[in-house]
Motif scaffolding. Structure first.
Motif, PDB file in Angstrom:
ATOM      1  N   LYS A  67      -5.627   3.840   4.755  1.00 26.70           N
ATOM      2  CA  LYS A  67      -4.305   3.478   4.192  1.00 26.70           C
ATOM      3  C   LYS A  67      -3.109   4.101   4.752  1.00 26.70           C
ATOM      4  O   LYS A  67      -2.112   3.545   5.164  1.00 26.70           O
ATOM      5  CB  LYS A  67      -4.337   4.064   2.705  1.00 26.70           C
ATOM      6  N   PHE A  98      -3.899  -5.497  11.895  1.00 26.53           N
ATOM      7  CA  PHE A  98      -4.655  -4.213  11.426  1.00 26.53           C
ATOM      8  C   PHE A  98      -6.003  -4.630  10.935  1.00 26.53           C
ATOM      9  O   PHE A  98      -7.058  -3.669  11.345  1.00 26.53           O
ATOM     10  CB  PHE A  98      -3.735  -3.517  10.178  1.00 26.53           C
ATOM     11  N   ASP A  99      -6.391  -5.659  10.467  1.00 31.69           N
ATOM     12  CA  ASP A  99      -7.688  -5.796   9.587  1.00 31.69           C
ATOM     13  C   ASP A  99      -8.538  -6.099  10.618  1.00 31.69           C
ATOM     14  O   ASP A  99      -9.735  -5.695  10.585  1.00 31.69           O
ATOM     15  CB  ASP A  99      -7.471  -6.918   8.652  1.00 31.69           C
ATOM     16  N   GLN A 114      -2.946   4.882   7.871  1.00 29.90           N
ATOM     17  CA  GLN A 114      -2.839   4.351   9.087  1.00 29.90           C
ATOM     18  C   GLN A 114      -2.033   3.039   9.242  1.00 29.90           C
ATOM     19  O   GLN A 114      -1.496   2.626   9.767  1.00 29.90           O
ATOM     20  CB  GLN A 114      -4.280   4.089   9.908  1.00 29.90           C
ATOM     21  N   LYS A 115      -2.643   2.244   8.058  1.00 28.91           N
ATOM     22  CA  LYS A 115      -2.103   0.922   7.570  1.00 28.91           C
ATOM     23  C   LYS A 115      -0.560   1.021   7.702  1.00 28.91           C
ATOM     24  O   LYS A 115       0.264   0.317   8.032  1.00 28.91           O
ATOM     25  CB  LYS A 115      -2.701   0.231   6.428  1.00 28.91           C
ATOM     26  N   GLU A 134      -0.744  -7.460   8.858  1.00 31.15           N
ATOM     27  CA  GLU A 134      -1.697  -7.092   8.150  1.00 31.15           C
ATOM     28  C   GLU A 134      -2.960  -7.769   8.961  1.00 31.15           C
ATOM     29  O   GLU A 134      -4.064  -7.301   8.913  1.00 31.15           O
ATOM     30  CB  GLU A 134      -1.556  -7.666   6.773  1.00 31.15           C
ATOM     31  N   LEU A 181      -9.390  -2.800  12.537  1.00 31.59           N
ATOM     32  CA  LEU A 181     -10.103  -2.003  11.626  1.00 31.59           C
ATOM     33  C   LEU A 181     -11.659  -2.601  11.567  1.00 31.59           C
ATOM     34  O   LEU A 181     -12.625  -1.804  11.761  1.00 31.59           O
ATOM     35  CB  LEU A 181      -9.887  -2.107  10.170  1.00 31.59           C
TER      36      LEU A 181
END
Length: 149
Positions: free
Chosen positions: A29, A129-130, A31-32, A126, A133
Protein backbone atom coordinates in the motif's frame (compact mmCIF):
# COMPACT_ATOMS: atom_id res chain seq x y z
CA UNK A 1 0.78 -29.90 29.29
CA UNK A 2 2.55 -30.84 26.03
CA UNK A 3 -0.69 -30.24 24.14
CA UNK A 4 -1.05 -26.81 25.71
CA UNK A 5 2.51 -25.87 24.75
CA UNK A 6 1.95 -27.17 21.22
CA UNK A 7 -1.29 -25.19 20.96
CA UNK A 8 0.43 -22.00 22.15
CA UNK A 9 3.27 -22.51 19.66
CA UNK A 10 0.81 -23.07 16.81
CA UNK A 11 -1.24 -20.05 17.80
CA UNK A 12 1.91 -17.92 17.99
CA UNK A 13 3.04 -19.13 14.56
CA UNK A 14 -0.36 -18.39 13.03
CA UNK A 15 -0.38 -14.93 14.59
CA UNK A 16 3.13 -14.18 13.30
CA UNK A 17 2.18 -15.43 9.83
CA UNK A 18 -0.95 -13.24 9.79
CA UNK A 19 1.04 -10.24 10.99
CA UNK A 20 3.62 -10.90 8.28
CA UNK A 21 0.86 -10.85 5.70
CA UNK A 22 -0.43 -7.57 7.10
CA UNK A 23 3.07 -6.09 6.99
CA UNK A 24 3.39 -7.07 3.35
CA UNK A 25 0.00 -5.52 2.56
CA UNK A 26 1.05 -2.31 4.30
CA UNK A 27 4.34 -2.21 2.36
CA UNK A 28 2.50 -2.72 -0.92
CA UNK A 29 0.00 0.00 0.00
CA UNK A 30 2.82 2.41 0.86
CA UNK A 31 4.56 1.65 -2.45
CA UNK A 32 1.27 2.18 -4.31
CA UNK A 33 0.75 5.55 -2.61
CA UNK A 34 4.25 6.65 -3.56
CA UNK A 35 3.85 5.34 -7.12
CA UNK A 36 0.52 7.09 -7.68
CA UNK A 37 1.67 10.32 -6.06
CA UNK A 38 4.71 10.35 -8.33
CA UNK A 39 2.78 9.49 -11.50
CA UNK A 40 0.05 12.08 -10.87
CA UNK A 41 2.49 14.75 -9.73
CA UNK A 42 0.02 15.78 -7.04
CA UNK A 43 0.57 19.10 -5.33
CA UNK A 44 0.44 18.98 -1.53
CA UNK A 45 -2.99 20.64 -1.64
CA UNK A 46 -4.26 18.11 -4.18
CA UNK A 47 -2.81 15.20 -2.20
CA UNK A 48 -4.55 16.36 0.99
CA UNK A 49 -7.91 16.23 -0.77
CA UNK A 50 -7.17 13.29 -3.08
CA UNK A 51 -6.03 10.59 -0.63
CA UNK A 52 -9.04 10.59 1.73
CA UNK A 53 -11.38 10.18 -1.26
CA UNK A 54 -9.21 7.54 -2.90
CA UNK A 55 -8.73 5.58 0.35
CA UNK A 56 -12.45 5.64 1.15
CA UNK A 57 -13.31 4.11 -2.23
CA UNK A 58 -10.42 1.61 -2.00
CA UNK A 59 -11.77 0.33 1.34
CA UNK A 60 -15.18 -0.21 -0.25
CA UNK A 61 -13.59 -1.94 -3.26
CA UNK A 62 -11.59 -4.22 -0.96
CA UNK A 63 -14.77 -5.20 0.88
CA UNK A 64 -16.36 -6.12 -2.47
CA UNK A 65 -13.26 -8.10 -3.48
CA UNK A 66 -13.41 -10.07 -0.24
CA UNK A 67 -17.13 -10.69 -0.68
CA UNK A 68 -16.55 -11.88 -4.24
CA UNK A 69 -13.78 -14.26 -3.19
CA UNK A 70 -15.89 -15.69 -0.38
CA UNK A 71 -18.82 -16.26 -2.71
CA UNK A 72 -16.63 -18.03 -5.25
CA UNK A 73 -15.02 -20.21 -2.58
CA UNK A 74 -18.27 -21.31 -0.92
CA UNK A 75 -18.63 -24.26 -3.27
CA UNK A 76 -16.82 -25.66 -6.24
CA UNK A 77 -18.69 -25.06 -9.51
CA UNK A 78 -19.08 -28.80 -10.03
CA UNK A 79 -20.82 -29.09 -6.63
CA UNK A 80 -23.45 -26.45 -7.43
CA UNK A 81 -26.91 -27.21 -8.68
CA UNK A 82 -27.94 -25.24 -11.76
CA UNK A 83 -30.20 -23.05 -9.60
CA UNK A 84 -27.38 -22.36 -7.10
CA UNK A 85 -25.07 -21.52 -10.00
CA UNK A 86 -27.59 -19.01 -11.39
CA UNK A 87 -27.93 -17.36 -8.00
CA UNK A 88 -24.15 -17.20 -7.54
CA UNK A 89 -23.68 -15.83 -11.04
CA UNK A 90 -26.21 -13.07 -10.39
CA UNK A 91 -24.55 -12.24 -7.06
CA UNK A 92 -21.17 -12.02 -8.78
CA UNK A 93 -22.61 -9.75 -11.48
CA UNK A 94 -24.16 -7.57 -8.78
CA UNK A 95 -20.74 -7.23 -7.15
CA UNK A 96 -19.24 -6.22 -10.51
CA UNK A 97 -22.00 -3.60 -10.88
CA UNK A 98 -21.17 -2.29 -7.42
CA UNK A 99 -17.48 -2.05 -8.35
CA UNK A 100 -18.43 -0.11 -11.47
CA UNK A 101 -20.57 2.25 -9.39
CA UNK A 102 -17.67 2.78 -6.99
CA UNK A 103 -15.45 3.74 -9.94
CA UNK A 104 -18.08 6.25 -11.06
CA UNK A 105 -18.28 7.62 -7.52
CA UNK A 106 -14.50 7.92 -7.36
CA UNK A 107 -14.33 9.82 -10.64
CA UNK A 108 -17.20 12.07 -9.63
CA UNK A 109 -15.57 12.97 -6.31
CA UNK A 110 -12.08 13.35 -7.78
CA UNK A 111 -13.30 15.72 -10.50
CA UNK A 112 -13.82 18.24 -7.71
CA UNK A 113 -10.21 17.84 -6.59
CA UNK A 114 -8.00 17.09 -9.61
CA UNK A 115 -8.21 17.48 -13.37
CA UNK A 116 -9.70 14.89 -15.69
CA UNK A 117 -6.22 14.37 -17.13
CA UNK A 118 -4.93 13.38 -13.71
CA UNK A 119 -7.89 11.04 -13.22
CA UNK A 120 -6.98 9.30 -16.47
CA UNK A 121 -3.35 9.23 -15.32
CA UNK A 122 -4.57 7.65 -12.06
CA UNK A 123 -6.30 4.86 -13.95
CA UNK A 124 -3.17 4.26 -15.99
CA UNK A 125 -0.97 4.37 -12.87
CA UNK A 126 -3.16 1.83 -11.06
CA UNK A 127 -2.95 -0.59 -14.00
CA UNK A 128 0.80 -0.05 -14.28
CA UNK A 129 1.31 -0.61 -10.55
CA UNK A 130 -0.81 -3.78 -10.63
CA UNK A 131 1.15 -5.06 -13.62
CA UNK A 132 4.49 -4.39 -11.91
CA UNK A 133 3.24 -6.02 -8.73
CA UNK A 134 2.18 -9.13 -10.64
CA UNK A 135 5.53 -9.22 -12.45
CA UNK A 136 7.37 -9.05 -9.13
CA UNK A 137 5.17 -11.78 -7.71
CA UNK A 138 5.89 -13.96 -10.74
CA UNK A 139 9.65 -13.32 -10.35
CA UNK A 140 9.41 -14.22 -6.66
CA UNK A 141 7.57 -17.46 -7.42
CA UNK A 142 10.09 -18.32 -10.15
CA UNK A 143 13.00 -17.75 -7.75
CA UNK A 144 11.32 -19.89 -5.12
CA UNK A 145 10.68 -22.62 -7.66
CA UNK A 146 14.31 -22.51 -8.83
CA UNK A 147 15.55 -22.82 -5.24
CA UNK A 148 13.38 -25.89 -4.74
CA UNK A 149 14.78 -27.53 -7.88
Amino acid sequence: MKQLILFILLLNSATNFAQGGEKIKERIKAQKVAFITDKLELTSEEAQKFWPIYNEIEVKKEELRKESVLKRKEKKPEDLTEEEAKILLNEMLDIEDQKHELNRELVSKLEEVISSKKIIALMRAEREFDRKLLDRLKEFKDRRQNRRN
